[in-house]
Structure formats: C-alpha cells, structure tokens
Write an enzyme that holds these catalytic residues in place. Sequence first.
Site, PDB file in Angstrom:
ATOM      1  N   SER A 184       0.866  -1.187   0.000  1.00 22.36           N
ATOM      2  CA  SER A 184       0.000   0.000   0.000  1.00 22.36           C
ATOM      3  C   SER A 184       0.893   1.224   0.000  1.00 22.36           C
ATOM      4  O   SER A 184       2.055   1.164   0.440  1.00 22.36           O
ATOM      5  CB  SER A 184      -0.854   0.004   1.278  1.00 22.36           C
ATOM      6  OG  SER A 184      -1.423   1.288   1.487  1.00 22.36           O
ATOM      7  N   TYR A 236      -2.677  -1.012  10.358  1.00 21.37           N
ATOM      8  CA  TYR A 236      -2.601  -1.219   8.904  1.00 21.37           C
ATOM      9  C   TYR A 236      -1.257  -0.697   8.348  1.00 21.37           C
ATOM     10  O   TYR A 236      -0.558  -1.396   7.607  1.00 21.37           O
ATOM     11  CB  TYR A 236      -3.775  -0.511   8.233  1.00 21.37           C
ATOM     12  CG  TYR A 236      -3.878  -0.742   6.743  1.00 21.37           C
ATOM     13  CD1 TYR A 236      -4.491  -1.880   6.238  1.00 21.37           C
ATOM     14  CD2 TYR A 236      -3.363   0.191   5.840  1.00 21.37           C
ATOM     15  CE1 TYR A 236      -4.594  -2.086   4.864  1.00 21.37           C
ATOM     16  CE2 TYR A 236      -3.465  -0.011   4.467  1.00 21.37           C
ATOM     17  CZ  TYR A 236      -4.083  -1.142   3.988  1.00 21.37           C
ATOM     18  OH  TYR A 236      -4.171  -1.347   2.628  1.00 21.37           O
TER      19      TYR A 236
END
Length: 291
Positions: A176, A189
């Site tokens: 990401s 995350y």
Amino acid sequence: MDTIGSTLPSDPTLPPVVMPACPIERKLKGQKALVTGASSGIGKGIAIGLGHAGADVVVNYVSGPADAEAVVEEIKRCGGGNSYAHRCDVSNEAEVRQMFERMREDFGTIDILVNNAGLQQDAPFEEMTLAQWNKVIGVNLTGQFLCAREAVREFKRRGVQPAVSCAAGKIICISSVHDVIPWAGHVNYAASKGGVSLMMKSIAQEVAPWRIRVNAISPGAIRTPINMKAWDTIEAYTELMKLVPYKRIGEVDDIARAAAWLASDDSDYITGATIYLDGGMTLYPGFETGG
Ligand code: BGC
C-alpha cells in the site's frame, strides 16, 4: 470549460475509466498462479487479469464462496485456463500448508504467488484493541510470510523450467502507499504494510540466487469496497482528489495489468522493487502549490 479534467475529480457518478481491452497475449500460458484474497476487490481483479494472460489460477478466499466461484468462472471463460476456489485463512499456518499441498496435487506446482489478502480494522490509536492489532498484522503481514515461505519451498524444489519461465518463481506482495505514508487512525494497517515492504526486499535478497523474483505493488486509492467511504459521494471523492495529483481514482484493472507484467518474463530483471500505483499519491500532493 467543461473538460474531463475539470469534471472527473468532483464527480464520482461518472463511469469508471474504461481501459482499452487487454491484448489477448497469453504471456503466462502454462503458469500456475495463486492469488490470495481473490474473491473481491484488487485480488479479484488480479486473478482475472492473470487468467486473461493465460495462467491457471487458484482463487483463495476466506468468506463468500459464491463470489469466489464467480471469479473462477470468469477466469475459465476469459483465459481458457484452469481454475478453482480454495478457502483458507492465510494467517493460519496449517491451512496455508494445506492450500499449497492441494495446489501441488491439482496443478502440479506453483509459478506465481500474489500475496494480496488484507484487511483494515481502524481505530483511534488509544482505543485500538490488541485484537484489532493482531488481526491486521496476522492477515496482512504474517499471512504474506506464511504464503511466501511455502511458495519459496516449492520454487526451490522445482527450479527453473525454461519452457515455462526464465525464473523459478515470482512473488508479488500487494502492499500500500501506507508502507511509506503514515496513516493516523490506521496504525495497525500502516505497520503491517511497512512490514510487508522490508519483508519483501529481504526475501528478494535472500532468494535471488535461485532465480526467484520478489516484488511489491503499492496501490493508492483504488475503487474497491475497502475504501468505499472515500469515493462514493461527490464530497468524499472531491476530498480524495486533493490527495491524487492524477485526479482520478484507480481501478482494479490498473493493478491487474501491472501484476500480470510483473509476473511475466517481460520484467525478468526486476526483483526487490516496489511499484507505487497511486496516481501520484506518494508525490507529496500538499506541495503542489508551494512549500
Ligand atoms: C487502503 C485504502 C486507502 C488507500 C489510500 C489503501 O491501502 O486500503 O483504504 O484508500 O490505501 O489511502
């Protein structure tokens, strides 16, 4: 002036960007791929993209068997390759082992692993529970470790088959932009994706002599269910575009094409690399107007 450039950023009701049809080049013909978390979102797009490129694809999922079966059907239809769905929680070592054993039995081996399964469990930092932390690290980071380890064992056992690929195996880790962009309210995350980044590079360094390539794709804002709140109203989409210099949201097809290329011999000299597929989100868009 009413140009696409001026209307697109603020209008999420416009249809998604339509890419020119994939050239039917079966660059991955004869290769066996496993895509984790492939029943929806980016994983689904990648599984279908690899199918288009001619690969046989195992569609891993953890819930929603009907969605996974629909992906299997689409792969068989568009690529003509073989495909089946396999339920497995990638954070569970025994289940991961079993998934790879079945793949060896049914497909004979594995050539391409796409480590995609991932989730978010967001909370303000002081309210984040240990369960939320462990769940996200377990799936996003440990899950990628467990699958990569099984894949590397099989790649080494089998070695290079020149008729199939120049490499003994390819691993693509879906990371990401938050492997470099800190993300308040999403500490678990961001930590998991930061971990994926250096895990990927360290594995790449270790296994390169066996002709195993390990790379990452770091998506920015891609139109999927995981971030629907960021794009499904005009207000949200307008806010989101402040973070995207290219002024459009990404589509799963953007990721699928890059994954098919990274899995093919066209990218054979690339290992340990991260491709930021983000419309410029990592280009410090706040500095567009000064500094
Ligand atoms: C997250 C999305 C987010 C995007 C950009 C992704 O990794 O899963 O929710 O929209 O990063 O911030």
